[in-house]
Design a protein around this motif. Structure first.
Motif, PDB file in Angstrom:
ATOM      1  N   PRO A   1      13.421  -0.532   0.730  1.00 20.61           N
ATOM      2  CA  PRO A   1      12.476  -1.429   0.062  1.00 20.61           C
ATOM      3  C   PRO A   1      11.172  -1.673   0.808  1.00 20.61           C
ATOM      4  N   SER A   2      11.118  -1.279   2.090  1.00 25.64           N
ATOM      5  CA  SER A   2       9.915  -1.563   2.875  1.00 25.64           C
ATOM      6  C   SER A   2       9.502  -0.301   3.635  1.00 25.64           C
TER       7      SER A   2
ATOM      8  N   ALA B   1       0.286   8.555  -2.765  1.00 24.42           N
ATOM      9  CA  ALA B   1       1.482   9.357  -3.066  1.00 24.42           C
ATOM     10  C   ALA B   1       2.739   8.528  -2.819  1.00 24.42           C
ATOM     11  N   PHE B   2       2.755   7.789  -1.713  1.00 24.05           N
ATOM     12  CA  PHE B   2       3.924   6.942  -1.430  1.00 24.05           C
ATOM     13  C   PHE B   2       4.101   5.876  -2.501  1.00 24.05           C
ATOM     14  N   ARG B   3       3.001   5.305  -2.993  1.00 21.29           N
ATOM     15  CA  ARG B   3       3.114   4.260  -4.020  1.00 21.29           C
ATOM     16  C   ARG B   3       3.703   4.821  -5.309  1.00 21.29           C
TER      17      ARG B   3
ATOM     18  N   GLU C   1       7.674  -2.289  -0.775  1.00 21.10           N
ATOM     19  CA  GLU C   1       6.634  -2.982  -0.015  1.00 21.10           C
ATOM     20  C   GLU C   1       6.003  -1.893   0.859  1.00 21.10           C
ATOM     21  N   LEU C   2       4.806  -1.500   0.530  1.00 23.33           N
ATOM     22  CA  LEU C   2       4.167  -0.360   1.203  1.00 23.33           C
ATOM     23  C   LEU C   2       3.125  -0.880   2.189  1.00 23.33           C
TER      24      LEU C   2
ATOM     25  N   PRO D   1      -3.084   0.894  -3.185  1.00 18.80           N
ATOM     26  CA  PRO D   1      -1.699   1.360  -3.082  1.00 18.80           C
ATOM     27  C   PRO D   1      -0.825   0.470  -2.189  1.00 18.80           C
ATOM     28  N   ALA D   2      -1.375  -0.021  -1.076  1.00 14.07           N
ATOM     29  CA  ALA D   2      -0.550  -0.765  -0.109  1.00 14.07           C
ATOM     30  C   ALA D   2      -0.607  -2.260  -0.384  1.00 14.07           C
ATOM     31  N   ASN D   3       0.504  -2.937  -0.163  1.00 18.84           N
ATOM     32  CA  ASN D   3       0.507  -4.389  -0.383  1.00 18.84           C
ATOM     33  C   ASN D   3       0.855  -5.143   0.890  1.00 18.84           C
ATOM     34  N   SER D   4       0.789  -4.443   2.018  1.00 13.86           N
ATOM     35  CA  SER D   4       1.185  -5.089   3.264  1.00 13.86           C
ATOM     36  C   SER D   4       0.471  -4.407   4.434  1.00 13.86           C
ATOM     37  N   LEU D   5       0.321  -5.136   5.525  1.00 10.48           N
ATOM     38  CA  LEU D   5      -0.272  -4.536   6.720  1.00 10.48           C
ATOM     39  C   LEU D   5       0.162  -5.298   7.965  1.00 10.48           C
TER      40      LEU D   5
END
Ligand code: SF4
Length: 356
Positions: free
Chosen positions: A229-230, A261-263, A270-271, A291-295
């Motif tokens: 999931p992450s 691509a990962f998304r 949680e990318l 695409p990403a929702n986290s950092l």
């Protein structure tokens, strides 16, 4: 290859696996329209996460002294990187840093310990400190401690650990080119054991290590198959003294394509833009929030990253929100807006710090 971006987003939202051919085209087709691609990835991200950005902070609780030979790592037995080596920090220090992460607005506190895996004694210590972080600090936890067996996972889970990280790092095919002291299978087994124990898992990739597009796509599909999931997508930070030391494999555009691509392959994950985002995505970091929702904030294992003020400002400027807006009293006016060129916290691929 012609890509219908709306259809691509809709397929991901409908739970249809995207074709490998399309995934490869996202990574390499010169006709891909980056803005349309990011917008389509953003549609998927907005559906599952809205405008929220989850901020994670890493704490390196044990540094160096590792018997493994991962070629990308400044803590391995084969590196000449000059780093500050130390055994596991004291419980009080780890706890203090958990409080600090929470005060900075971090959603999750990620403890990373170098080494092949923790001993029984170290596992006991970790379990104890995790229990205290839950009881006293009240922040979500993630632990990255190498190869962990089922018994250890059970102990950590009972202590209240929320999530276990162990990155695949690269494909099965490419793994022997970057490490010889453990296998892809070892890594996969740790993730599967955590998942079997009912622990939330986190596993991702490091790109920029000589992998092919097929390797990248393999990892994205492997993580999908394991229902991780992450997913952190790390961009290699070349460290002087490491066997893997190459600045020239990634461009901001390539990094954005990889995140997209990962998304599409892992639409609900949680990318995370992981290590090296500052130097490799550079001006495309805001666009990468589609695409990403986290950092991560404030650095990685042995290298520095952007300070929290700057990261909050970037998130807000791009029209996104942090996941804990309500809890974090953050005054953006205090952000140092003009210190970009001289800021040592920004990794410049040409002048990256030696030693993490
Ligand atoms: S990545 Fe982990 S296991 Fe590999 S050398 Fe670094 S600390 Fe050791």
């Amino acid at each position: 290859m012609f890509i219908d971006y709306d259809k691509l987003a809709q397929s991901a939202l409908d739970g249809q696996e995207i074709d490998r051919e399309v995934a490869l085209a996202i990574l390499e087709d010169p006709d891909v329209d980056l803005l349309h691609l990011a917008a389509a990835a953003g549609k998927v991200r907005m559906t599952y996460f809205g405008k929220k950005v989850m901020i994670h902070q890493i704490n390196n609780i044990q540094n160096g002294l590792c018997p493994e030979d991962c070629g990308y790592c400044g803590q391995s037995k084969v590196t000449d990187a000059k780093i500050n080596k130390y055994p596991m920090k004291s419980e009080e220090d780890i706890l203090k840093e958990a409080y600090e992460a929470k005060a900075r607005g971090a959603y999750r506190y990620c403890m990373v310990a170098s080494g092949r895996g923790p001993s029984e004694r170290a596992t006991e210590k970790l379990a104890h400190v995790i229990r205290r972080i839950n009881d006293e600090v009240g922040i979500k936890t993630c632990l990255s401690a190498g190869i962990v067996n089922e018994e250890q996972i059970k102990e950590l889970k009972e202590a209240g650990l929320n999530r276990l990280n162990h990155n695949l790092n690269t494909s099965e095919r490419h793994t022997p080119s970057i490490v010889s002291t453990h296998t892809y299978e070892d890594r996969k087994n740790t993730i599967m054991a955590a998942s079997k124990a009912g622990l939330d898992t986190c596993s991702g990739i490091i790109v920029g290590m000589g992998e092919t597009n097929d390797d990248i796509v393999d990892v994205a599909y492997a993580l999908k198959e394991m229902k991780v999931p992450s997913i952190p997508v790390n961009f290699l930070i070349p460290i002087k003294g490491n066997p893997l030391y190459d600045f020239n494999q990634l461009t901001p555009e390539r990094c954005l394509r990889i995140l997209c691509a990962f998304r599409f392959i892992n639409p609900k994950a949680e990318l995370r833009m992981g290590g090296g985002r500052e130097g490799h995505l550079r001006g495309l970091q805001s666009l990468a929030l589609y695409p990403a929702n986290s950092l991560f904030v404030e650095g990685y294992l042995v290298t520095r990253g952007d300070k929290v003020d700057k990261v909050y400002q970037m998130i807000h400027d791009a029209g996104f929100e942090t996941d804990n807006e309500g809890e974090f009293d953050h005054d953006l006016s205090s952000a140092d807006k003009f210190a970009i060129d001289d800021d040592p916290n920004i990794m410049n691929p040409k002048t990256a710090p030696s030693g993490q």
